[in-house]
Design an enzyme around this catalytic site. Structure first.
Site, short mmCIF file in Angstrom:
data_model
loop_
_atom_site.label_atom_id
_atom_site.label_comp_id
_atom_site.label_asym_id
_atom_site.label_seq_id
_atom_site.Cartn_x
_atom_site.Cartn_y
_atom_site.Cartn_z
N GLU A 303 -6.61 -104.51 17.36
CA GLU A 303 -7.68 -105.18 18.25
C GLU A 303 -7.83 -106.99 17.44
O GLU A 303 -8.67 -107.17 16.84
CB GLU A 303 -8.48 -104.76 18.37
CG GLU A 303 -8.92 -103.74 19.11
CD GLU A 303 -9.90 -102.77 19.28
OE1 GLU A 303 -9.48 -101.25 19.68
OE2 GLU A 303 -11.45 -102.85 18.65
N GLU A 470 -16.86 -106.80 23.16
CA GLU A 470 -15.46 -106.12 23.68
C GLU A 470 -14.88 -107.13 24.26
O GLU A 470 -15.24 -108.09 25.46
CB GLU A 470 -15.15 -105.36 24.71
CG GLU A 470 -16.16 -103.57 24.51
CD GLU A 470 -14.55 -102.73 23.63
OE1 GLU A 470 -13.88 -103.39 23.25
OE2 GLU A 470 -15.54 -101.77 22.60
ZN LIG Z 1 -11.83 -101.09 19.28
#
Ligand SMILES: [Zn+2]
Length: 690
Positions: A303, A470
């Protein structure tokens, strides 16, 4: 015992000659000696998503024996678990399987954060790629990052990655792979950009024994002959990139005064996990009154977008703006920018070298297995002993959803409580960042499967504002950024907005804010029947003395008031609202928004409202959070609605599916007049009084 380093100008791990500490690799990993570097570049315009034509091909999986294997890294997963590490990794004994003198592409991924296991040449311009699973596991394939050379310009190449395991992917919804051309970087100063046509993500025929695999295929052309190019799932940000960034801070005579860099612990491979403490030097005992803000990132190595958000945050907080000064005066920031350096180095998607997802290990006491997690939790416990923690947030990238949003934690009984509510901060963030951050996408449930996450564990330790941020690895569905990719500047801006939201949340006076939130409970039930949408009623007095103070404060600090464009105008109104909400109601602010948009005072038709405002309203962003709570319950009481088709938003829903449906319904009918909308709101409010 956590080691500390005292001299701020020496970054831990930095030699006296100013050399970075060398990167440690698992012993069996072959690593090429070339240094991979990319230039920073932002595309002049947001890059659009790919629009599927419906005619994209779905190349089938070529089993072993068909085609020619031209790249294969064999060291991967040779051992069943991590044994020991060595500095710089194993020097490659040979070049991988390529023949000189033909036009076959040459692949390479044996560098920091690289991930590519195998390449099969299917025909002249078509290649089948296999990703390496996370080390010492047989799963988690998502992140890819590799080099391609020996290119031919303008030829129709096709790449197909054949071993994804997730049925759903943002590649199904317009995401395009990233391409970097060294020639373009050198000649035109152009960096990572989106590429690919005929993009398709689909289940393929490679599965055996119940396991399903998914392919991503795309076509493209290389921009130059004999170029070296790179492909990646998201903008790479390596452990060495972080070290370089930290070295620059430690060498900066100003920044190093308020940013201290220490060793939190060492990873399994003996790489340093850094922790930063950021606060202005203080006088006397004032310091213990400063609340703490804890931020962490890259627990999941694939990520990478979160490192860019973290960079944006650090650039802002270590900058010389008045706002940064205020934040550093009011808070102590504890930042762990890379929780899983080993995973980042070896190009894992999700795990550490323990072969485990570290974001399920926050309850574990196995210090030796999950050192960065154990020491982060321990550090937070220590911070809690000396000061309040206002907020904890762990940054993540999302591979299935668009937008930026948070997961928070909320008790059922807490929903109506007038104290600091976990929805306030994300609500503020959504107002500051309306074309990237989506409040309706936020969730506040504590699921059993998430009990070992940092968010839930910190919340149970007593931090109410405990979040997972997120950020989509793809892009946004909102406002002017609808259907475009996020680039690194966008991601950095999320880090800046995070600071702005903190400022709105607490500064200049945190006590006043708490008082404000408490008062909202009262305010909600008082004066709800007043005709607040009557243009003659005076709403001009809503500038409270404290919001004036803040404005004056910011002016003093040199905050620029920009010439308004319509977007900024709305943005500013929204920002003002957050301050006004201290002692006014959302509904009044709605009135103000309309008034500002339409000073003549004619009845504004809903259909003429510009999209960003519609977006605000559809997301209820103009309402104070406690009013949101009230509205949720109003709907349960039934009754006749003043405008048919106008449904009260329901934030407290039972299941995710239901909640998503409800969010679609929240938009008011486009024919409703402002007055009718007002009546609707009054109806909801009066319904909630009982
Ligand atoms: Zn993650």
């Amino acid at each position: 015992m956590v080691p500390h380093l005292h001299a701020p100008q020496n970054l831990p791990g930095l030699s006296s000659a100013g050399q970075l500490s060398l990167v440690h690799w698992p012993h069996q990993c072959e690593v090429i000696r070339d240094r991979i570097e990319h230039i920073d570049w932002t595309p002049p315009r947001p890059e659009p998503l790919y629009t599927p034509m419906g005619l994209e091909m779905k190349p089938s999986y070529q089993p072993a024996g068909e085609g020619t294997v031209i790249y294969l890294t064999e060291e991967a997963n040779k051992d069943s678990g991590f044994v020991y590490s060595q500095v710089r990794g194993l020097s490659p004994s040979k070049q991988i399987l390529h023949q000189n003198g033909d036009n076959t592409l040459i692949f390479e991924a044996r560098f920091e954060s690289g991930n590519l296991q195998k390449v099969v040449k299917v025909n002249e311009f078509e290649y089948q790629l296999t990703l390496r699973t996370d080390l010492y596991t047989s799963k988690y394939t998502q992140w890819y990052y590799f080099q391609v050379s020996n290119t031919q310009a303008g030829m129709p190449y096709r790449f197909t990655i054949v071993n994804f395991t997730k049925p759903d992917s943002l590649y199904k919804r317009g995401m395009r792979p990233l391409l970097y051309s060294e020639a373009d970087a050198k000649k035109h100063n152009v960096g990572w950009r989106r590429t690919g046509n005929e993009i398709k993500y689909y289940r393929n025929n490679a599965g055996q024994g119940g396991q399903q695999y998914f392919s991503l295929t795309w076509t493209f052309q290389f921009p130059h002959n004999r170029d070296t190019c790179y492909f990646a799932h998201c903008y790479p940000y390596t452990y060495s990139n972080l070290q370089e960034y930290l070295v620059a801070i430690s060498k900066d005579p100003v920044k190093s005064k308020f940013c201290k860099i220490h060793i939190l612990c060492h990873s399994l491979a003996r790489n340093i996990v850094y922790v930063l403490t950021i606060t202005n030097p203080h006088e006397g005992d004032k310091d213990t009154k400063r609340k703490a803000v804890i931020l962490t990132a890259r627990v999941h190595p694939g990520e990478t977008n979160t490192s860019w958000i973290m960079k944006g945050f650090l650039d802002y907080i270590l900058g010389n703006s008045g706002n940064a000064q205020v934040l550093r005066d009011n808070f102590v920031f504890k930042v762990v920018p890379m929780l899983n350096p080993d995973g980042v180095i070896v190009g894992n998607h999700r795990c550490s070298l323990a072969g485990q997802d570290l974001n399920r290990k926050y309850k574990s006491n196995l210090k030796e297995f999950y050192p960065s997690i154990w020491y982060t939790r321990n550090m937070i416990k220590r911070v809690m002993e000396e000061r309040d923690i206002l907020l904890y947030c762990d940054f993540h990238g999302h591979n299935r959803k668009k937008n930026v949003f948070v997961y928070g934690c909320e008790r059922k009984q807490q929903a109506k409580a007038p104290n600091l509510h976990p929805r306030v901060f994300p609500l503020l963030l959504s107002k500051i960042c309306p074309d990237k951050f989506s409040f309706p996408d936020c969730r506040f449930r504590v699921q059993k499967s998430k009990e070992g996450t940092g968010r839930v564990v910190m919340w149970k330790m007593g931090i109410s504002n405990s979040y997972t941020l997120e950020a989509s690895i793809c892009g946004s569905k909102l406002g002017q950024r609808r259907s475009t990719h996020f680039n690194t500047k966008d991601l950095e801006s999320v880090g800046h907005h995070f600071c702005d939201a903190l400022l709105d949340y607490c500064v200049p006076n945190m006590k006043e804010h708490e008082e404000m939130v408490k008062q909202q409970a009262k305010v909600n039930s008082e004066g709800l029947n007043s005709d607040v949408l009557d243009r003659d009623s005076s709403t001009q007095t809503s500038n409270s003395s404290d919001s004036c103070d803040l404005v004056a404060h910011q002016l003093k600090l040199g905050t620029k008031i920009k010439t308004k464009t319509s977007g900024e105008h709305i943005h500013r109104i929204a920002k003002d609202r957050s301050r006004e909400s201290k002692n006014t109601q959302g509904i009044e602010t709605l009135h103000k928004i309309f008034q500002e948009l339409d000073p003549v005072g004619r009845d504004l038709n809903w259909g003429t409202i510009p999209q960003p405002i519609e977006h605000f309203i559809s997301q209820n962003l103009f309402l104070p959070p406690t009013a949101l709570q009230e509205m949720c319950y109003a709907s349960e009481r039934g009754g006749v609605r003043p405008v048919s088709g106008c449904h009260p938003p329901k934030m407290e829903s039972r299941s995710r599916e239901k909640e998503e449906k409800i969010h679609h319904r929240v938009k008011l009918p486009i024919t409703a007049s402002v007055k009718q909308v007002g009546e609707c709101f009054r109806f909801w409010f009066s319904g909630s009084e009982n």
